[in-house]
Scaffold this active site. Structure first.
Site, PDB file in Angstrom:
ATOM      1  N   ASP A 147       0.867  -1.143   0.112  1.00  0.00           N
ATOM      2  CA  ASP A 147      -0.004   0.081   0.011  1.00  0.00           C
ATOM      3  C   ASP A 147       0.822   1.191   0.003  1.00  0.00           C
ATOM      4  O   ASP A 147       1.538   1.572   1.116  1.00  0.00           O
ATOM      5  CB  ASP A 147      -0.751   0.029   1.222  1.00  0.00           C
ATOM      6  CG  ASP A 147      -1.968   0.904   1.301  1.00  0.00           C
ATOM      7  OD1 ASP A 147      -1.937   1.894   0.293  1.00  0.00           O
ATOM      8  OD2 ASP A 147      -3.109   0.807   1.991  1.00  0.00           O
ATOM      9  N   ARG A 187      -0.356   4.399  -0.654  1.00  0.00           N
ATOM     10  CA  ARG A 187      -1.145   5.636  -0.145  1.00  0.00           C
ATOM     11  C   ARG A 187      -0.766   6.315   0.954  1.00  0.00           C
ATOM     12  O   ARG A 187      -0.323   5.836   1.899  1.00  0.00           O
ATOM     13  CB  ARG A 187      -2.671   5.074   0.000  1.00  0.00           C
ATOM     14  CG  ARG A 187      -3.261   4.697  -1.427  1.00  0.00           C
ATOM     15  CD  ARG A 187      -4.734   4.078  -1.147  1.00  0.00           C
ATOM     16  NE  ARG A 187      -4.632   2.983   0.114  1.00  0.00           N
ATOM     17  CZ  ARG A 187      -5.755   2.338   0.306  1.00  0.00           C
ATOM     18  NH1 ARG A 187      -6.897   2.657   0.121  1.00  0.00           N
ATOM     19  NH2 ARG A 187      -5.570   1.483   1.208  1.00  0.00           N
TER      20      ARG A 187
END
Length: 162
Positions: free
Chosen positions: A91, A93
């Site tokens: 991930d 983000r």
């Protein structure tokens, strides 16, 4: 944004990660589009709240790499394994700007519609008071139960999965 956002009143907030396949094309590989629609319905009923829509497709790997990862998922990889096999972290983000946007809208106390503890943590670190985590009840689909299990077991999402 819907209605008047006031610093003295907790408002519903959804930090939503762009998912073209789920949000637009209603993919059954994930619950993203269903979560977005559920959040919008809750905000409509409540009369005030906001969705911060972050353009970080595929946990930050972009739509082309997400499609590549989908092919690996079709071969048996989970979402994290697929992202890693395409050459990325699980991930990528970041949520700091999302929290800044919520603060910039005048929010101080929020009712967060998310199962992702990283999104909740980012809002708190930005100085927002998270007074409640509101579960988004979405229509289940057999195709994304493995996806939800991976999110819970490998990413620590706050999900009830059988």
């Amino acid at each position: 944004v819907k209605g008047e956002l006031r610093p003295d009143r907790p408002s519903l907030v959804r930090v939503h990660s762009q998912c073209m396949t789920g949000d637009v094309f209603r993919s059954v590989k994930c619950d993203c589009g269903r979560q977005l629609r559920a959040a919008l319905e809750l905000i409509e009923r409540e009369g005030h709240g906001c969705v911060v829509y972050q353009q970080q497709e595929g946990r930050g790997i972009g739509i082309i790499n997400k499609i590549r990862a989908y092919a690996l998922q079709d071969e048996g990889a989970d979402t994290i394994e697929a992202n890693e096999r395409v050459g990325f972290e699980a991930d990528l983000r970041r949520y700091e700007q999302c929290a800044e946007i919520a603060s910039g809208l005048g929010l101080r106390r929020v009712r967060v519609m998310s199962d992702n503890p990283e999104k909740i943590r980012a809002l708190r670190l930005a100085g927002l008071e998270v007074v409640e985590r509101v579960r988004l009840e979405v229509e289940p689909h057999d195709c994304f139960t493995g996806y939800l299990k991976t999110k819970k077991e490998k990413m620590g999402h706050l999900i009830n999965v059988a």
